[in-house]
Design an enzyme around this catalytic site. Structure first.
Site, mmCIF file in Angstrom:
data_model
loop_
_atom_site.group_PDB
_atom_site.id
_atom_site.type_symbol
_atom_site.label_atom_id
_atom_site.label_comp_id
_atom_site.label_asym_id
_atom_site.label_seq_id
_atom_site.Cartn_x
_atom_site.Cartn_y
_atom_site.Cartn_z
ATOM 1 N N THR A 30 -13.882 -21.324 -22.373
ATOM 2 C CA THR A 30 -13.417 -20.134 -21.662
ATOM 3 C C THR A 30 -12.040 -19.725 -22.206
ATOM 4 O O THR A 30 -11.501 -20.385 -23.101
ATOM 5 C CB THR A 30 -13.372 -20.420 -20.152
ATOM 6 O OG1 THR A 30 -13.180 -19.193 -19.482
ATOM 7 C CG2 THR A 30 -12.235 -21.370 -19.791
ATOM 8 N N ASN A 31 -11.444 -18.668 -21.655
ATOM 9 C CA ASN A 31 -10.111 -18.242 -22.117
ATOM 10 C C ASN A 31 -9.126 -19.389 -21.936
ATOM 11 O O ASN A 31 -9.075 -19.997 -20.875
ATOM 12 C CB ASN A 31 -9.618 -17.052 -21.304
ATOM 13 C CG ASN A 31 -10.484 -15.818 -21.483
ATOM 14 O OD1 ASN A 31 -11.669 -15.931 -21.783
ATOM 15 N ND2 ASN A 31 -9.919 -14.660 -21.312
ATOM 16 N N TRP A 75 -2.787 -3.879 -18.771
ATOM 17 C CA TRP A 75 -3.914 -3.120 -19.326
ATOM 18 C C TRP A 75 -5.103 -3.132 -18.371
ATOM 19 O O TRP A 75 -5.375 -4.131 -17.715
ATOM 20 C CB TRP A 75 -4.405 -3.735 -20.636
ATOM 21 C CG TRP A 75 -3.422 -3.727 -21.745
ATOM 22 C CD1 TRP A 75 -2.167 -3.175 -21.741
ATOM 23 C CD2 TRP A 75 -3.606 -4.318 -23.027
ATOM 24 N NE1 TRP A 75 -1.573 -3.385 -22.954
ATOM 25 C CE2 TRP A 75 -2.431 -4.077 -23.765
ATOM 26 C CE3 TRP A 75 -4.657 -5.016 -23.630
ATOM 27 C CZ2 TRP A 75 -2.272 -4.527 -25.068
ATOM 28 C CZ3 TRP A 75 -4.507 -5.462 -24.929
ATOM 29 C CH2 TRP A 75 -3.317 -5.210 -25.640
ATOM 30 N N TYR A 114 -15.743 -11.656 -32.263
ATOM 31 C CA TYR A 114 -15.590 -13.066 -31.884
ATOM 32 C C TYR A 114 -16.944 -13.656 -31.484
ATOM 33 O O TYR A 114 -17.258 -14.799 -31.799
ATOM 34 C CB TYR A 114 -14.629 -13.215 -30.694
ATOM 35 C CG TYR A 114 -13.279 -12.587 -30.914
ATOM 36 C CD1 TYR A 114 -12.433 -13.072 -31.906
ATOM 37 C CD2 TYR A 114 -12.843 -11.509 -30.144
ATOM 38 C CE1 TYR A 114 -11.182 -12.497 -32.120
ATOM 39 C CE2 TYR A 114 -11.608 -10.943 -30.351
ATOM 40 C CZ TYR A 114 -10.780 -11.431 -31.336
ATOM 41 O OH TYR A 114 -9.559 -10.860 -31.545
HETATM 42 P P1 GDP Z 1 -10.987 -11.291 -22.616
HETATM 43 O O1 GDP Z 1 -11.157 -9.952 -21.958
HETATM 44 O O2 GDP Z 1 -11.604 -12.345 -21.770
HETATM 45 O O3 GDP Z 1 -11.449 -11.310 -24.023
HETATM 46 O O4 GDP Z 1 -9.413 -11.713 -22.638
HETATM 47 P P2 GDP Z 1 -8.017 -10.940 -22.674
HETATM 48 O O5 GDP Z 1 -6.959 -11.956 -22.430
HETATM 49 O O6 GDP Z 1 -7.874 -10.111 -23.915
HETATM 50 O O7 GDP Z 1 -8.066 -9.929 -21.448
HETATM 51 C C1 GDP Z 1 -8.404 -10.313 -20.131
HETATM 52 C C2 GDP Z 1 -8.245 -9.129 -19.192
HETATM 53 O O8 GDP Z 1 -6.859 -8.871 -19.012
HETATM 54 C C3 GDP Z 1 -8.860 -7.818 -19.678
HETATM 55 O O9 GDP Z 1 -9.513 -7.165 -18.594
HETATM 56 C C4 GDP Z 1 -7.641 -7.006 -20.120
HETATM 57 O O10 GDP Z 1 -7.846 -5.610 -20.020
HETATM 58 C C5 GDP Z 1 -6.592 -7.477 -19.128
HETATM 59 N N1 GDP Z 1 -5.185 -7.298 -19.576
HETATM 60 C C6 GDP Z 1 -4.206 -6.778 -18.818
HETATM 61 N N2 GDP Z 1 -3.051 -6.706 -19.501
HETATM 62 C C7 GDP Z 1 -3.294 -7.248 -20.728
HETATM 63 C C8 GDP Z 1 -2.472 -7.483 -21.854
HETATM 64 O O11 GDP Z 1 -1.279 -7.196 -21.902
HETATM 65 N N3 GDP Z 1 -3.063 -8.082 -22.941
HETATM 66 C C9 GDP Z 1 -4.401 -8.436 -22.927
HETATM 67 N N4 GDP Z 1 -4.933 -9.008 -24.005
HETATM 68 N N5 GDP Z 1 -5.202 -8.202 -21.855
HETATM 69 C C10 GDP Z 1 -4.666 -7.618 -20.758
#
Ligand code: GDP
Length: 329
Positions: free
Chosen positions: A174-175, A212, A146
């Site tokens: 941002t997210n 996670w 990305y």
């Molecule tokens: P990014 O890390 O900013 O690219 O965005 P994400 O939404 O993929 O993840 C944000 C944080 O949430 C990370 O530290 C992940 O490990 C945590 N996380 C916890 N549970 C989940 C889950 O079910 N899905 C995702 N995508 N992230 C999770």
């Protein structure tokens, strides 16, 4: 910032605006707002146009001849996809950025806004991340597909502005989360995935919620309506080569976000942190002082956004659960 004041305001009212977006979430918020402002919106979502196909994109621009273009949201499948399908993500996202920007140049579009993500910042960027930290160090490896594609989009805008004088601007968002997000349990972002998981845990009387990573990463989230509002604001009021941050400037840990989701969903079991899954960047929060100085700020709090998103999810649960969402094609 060295804003080209002769080019602002670029008022959208009455203009023909093309919205290129892989996902539905920001596109639908943006489209509704643009229509309210009196724009004619042309939908270049993935169901209407394959943004990775150069011939199709060029023909689409020729046919519609838009005044302004929003080049948004590329193909996204979260962390799991960045590890399992990085070639596909990078290839498609690069093609989309290149095709849309070149087509806008050929079609003499008056203004274009490209949206990349703050995952483009180096993994060790000083927090909160300022625009001048861009390209000061290596990417976080989990984000790489990305990040590289975002960087190419930002650079293309700068170079078309420099070489051809195009009024192309870019942002690093941002997210983002909200209604119509990808609620897939594996490929969604953290908020939609956890809303989905917590809701199903509640409905089946499960006592545990799987999350996670360690729960310690700090993230910033913007609600889709606020993001759409910022994109319109910048399209009208910003004209410079510097990619600008768009966010809330406020971070929360994943554990804090999990507590908010538990409250909103009404799940009161225990949380099980799966540390075999990646955390990604330890902290990712942007500095929004530049966009604030221009006169924009977010309106919807994280809690309110989660409530609104959960409300939409609840109303649409049957159709979400009946589809395998994965990473949309
Ligand atoms: P990014 O890390 O900013 O690219 O965005 P994400 O939404 O993929 O993840 C944000 C944080 O949430 C990370 O530290 C992940 O490990 C945590 N996380 C916890 N549970 C989940 C889950 O079910 N899905 C995702 N995508 N992230 C999770």
């Amino acid at each position: 910032m060295d804003i080209d004041t002769k080019r602002i305001p670029f008022l959208l009212e009455g203009k023909k605006v093309l919205v290129c977006s892989f996902g539905d979430m920001v596109r639908s918020s943006l489209t509704a707002k643009l229509e309210e402002m009196g724009c004619t919106v042309i939908d270049a979502g993935r169901k209407n146009l394959d943004l990775a196909n150069q011939d199709d994109v060029f023909a689409f621009f020729k046919k519609h001849s838009p005044d302004a273009v929003f080049a948004l949201e590329t193909k996204f499948g979260g962390k799991y996809a960045s590890q399992t399908m990085p070639a596909e993500l990078l290839y498609r996202n690069l093609m989309m950025a290149g095709n849309v920007i070149e087509a806008a140049y050929n079609a003499e579009v008056q203004k274009l806004l490209f949206m990349g993500y703050t995952s483009v910042y180096p993994k060790d960027a000083e927090q909160p991340m300022r625009e001048d930290s861009l390209l000061t160090g290596p990417f976080e490896s989990v984000n790489e597909p990305y990040a590289v594609a975002s960087l190419c989009g930002l650079k293309l805008c700068q170079f078309y502005r420099k070489q051809f004088g195009c009024d192309f601007i870019s942002v690093m968002a941002t997210n983002v989360f909200g209604p119509q997000d990808n609620f897939d349990l594996t490929y969604g972002g953290v908020i939609p995935s956890l809303i989905h998981r917590a809701y199903e845990a509640k409905m089946t009387n499960k006592q545990e919620l799987e999350v996670w990573g360690s729960g310690t990463p700090r993230r910033e989230f913007i609600y889709a309506d606020d993001l759409a509002d910022a994109l319109i604001f910048l399209m009208e009021r910003y004209s410079d080569s510097l990619p600008l941050n768009v966010g809330t400037g406020e971070g929360a840990t994943i554990a804090e976000i999990v507590e908010k989701i538990k409250d909103v969903v009404g799940f009161d079991g225990t949380v099980n942190y799966d540390t075999s899954k990646p955390d990604g960047m330890p902290v990712k929060v942007s500095d929004i002082s530049k966009i604030k100085a221009l006169g924009w700020e977010p309106k919807i709090s994280l809690l309110e956004g989660i409530r609104k998103t959960y409300d939409w999810f609840g109303k649409n649960y049957e159709s979400i659960a009946s589809q395998t969402q994965g990473v949309p094609e």
